[in-house]
Design a protein around this motif. Structure first.
Motif, PDB file in Angstrom:
ATOM      1  N   MET A 171     -43.220  -7.775  39.811  1.00 18.12           N
ATOM      2  CA  MET A 171     -43.946  -8.374  38.703  1.00 18.12           C
ATOM      3  C   MET A 171     -45.317  -7.939  38.512  1.00 18.12           C
ATOM      4  N   ASP A 172     -46.174  -7.899  39.583  1.00 17.90           N
ATOM      5  CA  ASP A 172     -47.535  -7.428  39.306  1.00 17.90           C
ATOM      6  C   ASP A 172     -47.313  -5.910  38.559  1.00 17.90           C
ATOM      7  N   GLY A 173     -46.636  -4.982  39.363  1.00 10.74           N
ATOM      8  CA  GLY A 173     -46.836  -3.560  38.810  1.00 10.74           C
ATOM      9  C   GLY A 173     -45.906  -3.436  37.326  1.00 10.74           C
ATOM     10  N   LEU A 174     -45.138  -4.149  36.826  1.00  6.70           N
ATOM     11  CA  LEU A 174     -44.728  -4.235  35.485  1.00  6.70           C
ATOM     12  C   LEU A 174     -45.748  -4.727  34.491  1.00  6.70           C
ATOM     13  N   GLU A 175     -46.558  -5.881  35.081  1.00  6.67           N
ATOM     14  CA  GLU A 175     -47.749  -6.337  34.211  1.00  6.67           C
ATOM     15  C   GLU A 175     -48.501  -5.435  34.162  1.00  6.67           C
ATOM     16  N   ILE A 176     -48.909  -4.613  35.155  1.00  8.82           N
ATOM     17  CA  ILE A 176     -50.190  -3.573  34.827  1.00  8.82           C
ATOM     18  C   ILE A 176     -49.574  -2.242  33.875  1.00  8.82           C
ATOM     19  N   GLN A 177     -48.282  -1.889  33.880  1.00 11.12           N
ATOM     20  CA  GLN A 177     -47.819  -1.060  32.975  1.00 11.12           C
ATOM     21  C   GLN A 177     -47.839  -1.615  31.532  1.00 11.12           C
ATOM     22  N   TRP A 178     -47.720  -2.800  31.409  1.00 10.37           N
ATOM     23  CA  TRP A 178     -47.575  -3.558  30.055  1.00 10.37           C
ATOM     24  C   TRP A 178     -49.202  -3.608  29.469  1.00 10.37           C
ATOM     25  N   LEU A 179     -50.120  -3.892  30.443  1.00 19.19           N
ATOM     26  CA  LEU A 179     -51.353  -3.693  30.258  1.00 19.19           C
ATOM     27  C   LEU A 179     -51.825  -2.375  29.627  1.00 19.19           C
ATOM     28  N   LEU A 180     -51.139  -1.390  30.126  1.00 18.27           N
ATOM     29  CA  LEU A 180     -51.619  -0.209  29.895  1.00 18.27           C
ATOM     30  C   LEU A 180     -50.829   0.390  28.875  1.00 18.27           C
ATOM     31  N   ASP A 181     -49.778  -0.227  28.598  1.00 14.28           N
ATOM     32  CA  ASP A 181     -48.776   0.298  27.293  1.00 14.28           C
ATOM     33  C   ASP A 181     -48.040  -0.942  26.615  1.00 14.28           C
ATOM     34  N   PRO A 182     -48.687  -1.466  25.731  1.00 16.37           N
ATOM     35  CA  PRO A 182     -48.443  -2.964  25.254  1.00 16.37           C
ATOM     36  C   PRO A 182     -46.828  -2.645  24.716  1.00 16.37           C
ATOM     37  N   ALA A 183     -46.643  -1.361  24.101  1.00 12.80           N
ATOM     38  CA  ALA A 183     -45.056  -1.231  23.746  1.00 12.80           C
ATOM     39  C   ALA A 183     -44.080  -1.493  24.340  1.00 12.80           C
ATOM     40  N   MET A 184     -44.430  -1.583  25.912  1.00 11.27           N
ATOM     41  CA  MET A 184     -43.456  -1.766  26.748  1.00 11.27           C
ATOM     42  C   MET A 184     -42.656  -3.209  26.703  1.00 11.27           C
ATOM     43  N   ASP A 185     -41.520  -3.281  26.901  1.00  8.61           N
ATOM     44  CA  ASP A 185     -40.794  -4.769  26.901  1.00  8.61           C
ATOM     45  C   ASP A 185     -40.906  -5.344  28.362  1.00  8.61           C
ATOM     46  N   LEU A 186     -42.092  -6.014  28.621  1.00  7.43           N
ATOM     47  CA  LEU A 186     -42.235  -6.682  29.927  1.00  7.43           C
ATOM     48  C   LEU A 186     -41.162  -7.763  30.183  1.00  7.43           C
ATOM     49  N   VAL A 187     -41.083  -8.380  29.207  1.00  3.99           N
ATOM     50  CA  VAL A 187     -40.161  -9.644  29.465  1.00  3.99           C
ATOM     51  C   VAL A 187     -38.686  -8.945  29.518  1.00  3.99           C
ATOM     52  N   GLY A 188     -38.264  -8.305  28.718  1.00  3.01           N
ATOM     53  CA  GLY A 188     -36.810  -7.750  28.862  1.00  3.01           C
ATOM     54  C   GLY A 188     -36.729  -6.705  30.238  1.00  3.01           C
TER      55      GLY A 188
END
Lengths: 211, 211
Positions: A171-188
């Motif tokens: 969860m933490d790691g995906l959140e970081i990736q999304w903050l760096l790359d907002p195009a990423m589908d965090l929820v999906g």
């Protein structure tokens, strides 16, 4: 609200409102500049009060940080994650991810302060350590309970801890990736990961029992 | 080494050594106080030079940050993670975790700057975004190649991206947990997780194909 009073200029209610304004401005400053980089003078200016007036509400920056952390804990506790019993309770983590996407600023504050708190001298370290330990402990208990109830095959304490630590890490790691790359589908991405994890738990394919 | 020269007081070699001392002091300052909190004056004092002498090596704090990031990228690139072909190449990630445990300061710097870079205005954001995208892209290519070589069942581009993003997320998240709780067995937990992941990949149990 131990620090709510102190201003002699207005009634109690306006003191609380002013205090909330200061906490919000401090949260924005910590998010943008970090704890060390945030300036009490600038926070006071953002709210439109003098530095001396700010000090009547909060005696120093550390006191203000404590109020921001308390506010943040209240905000996220209101989501009620982990309160629902059974394996279905883990589905509430999906709501947490949706909340993050809708409240990017709060997530940024959390990730930034967590990064800072990896330093042993950071004033938020104890708070973030305790919060992390509490969440891991609560989810481990939840998982052990789910096994006791027969919803998943038997699991040891060590296996449950490994599973929950890895889940929280993802969860933490995906959140970081999304903050760096907002195009990423965090929820999906998290939904996929949780679907797979729950399916794995149901058949007892725990990580630490794999060959 | 575009900024290596500039000092007329010593030979070229001593200029390089001084430059290295400054980069090391800056890395310590960014780790302890963050980018905004670090002071050029304090970094100069740590190295035992005047602020003016510091500015002959690095024109401003952003220039110094770039040098720290470049140094850090060189340090971690020397580990050669991801260069070995085949599914066995992923085992090199275990070496990365052991390296983190042995170089806690570098990991702290990485996690702190990554947390800061979630802010869109942070000067390290582009560097960390590119580094992350490069690592994810490299590992996705590696996983697709492993499937083409028949080591694991066929995998789609989307499945490979989900797998690699989740794997990188777990690494980052476990690193954060270890920084907050040094009693945690980072290497052991990641070993378990990677064992399980590789075993899952070998039988084609990809996350995004789960029911």
């Amino acid at each position: 609200m131990a620090n709510a009073g102190g201003s002699a200029r207005g009634p109690y209610r306006s003191g609380i409102r002013r205090r909330e304004q200061i906490v919000n401005a401090a949260a924005r400053a910590f998010t943008a500049h970090g704890y060390d980089g945030a300036s009490m003078r600038q926070i006071a200016a953002d709210v439109g009060v003098s530095p001396a007036a700010l000090l009547r509400h909060f005696q120093d920056k550390e006191d203000l940080l404590a109020a921001v952390l308390e506010w943040w804990a209240r905000e996220t506790a209101a989501l009620g994650v982990g309160e629902r019993a059974g394996l279905g309770g883990f589905d509430d983590l999906r709501a947490l991810m949706r909340y993050h996407v809708e409240h990017r600023g709060l997530l940024e504050l959390f990730i930034r302060l967590t990064g800072e708190a990896s330093n042993e001298k950071h004033p938020a370290r104890a708070f973030i350590q305790e919060r992390y330990a509490k969440i891991v402990g609560m989810l481990v208990e939840r998982l052990l309970g789910v096994a006791r109830a027969g919803e998943i095959p038997p699991i040891t304490q060590g296996q449950a801890e490994s599973e929950i630590r890895a889940l929280c890490a993802t969860m933490d790691g995906l959140e970081i990736q999304w903050l760096l790359d907002p195009a990423m589908d965090l929820v999906g991405l998290f939904d996929q990961h949780l679907d797979h994890t729950l399916e794995r738990w149901r058949r007892g394919g725990y990580v630490s029992s794999a060959g």
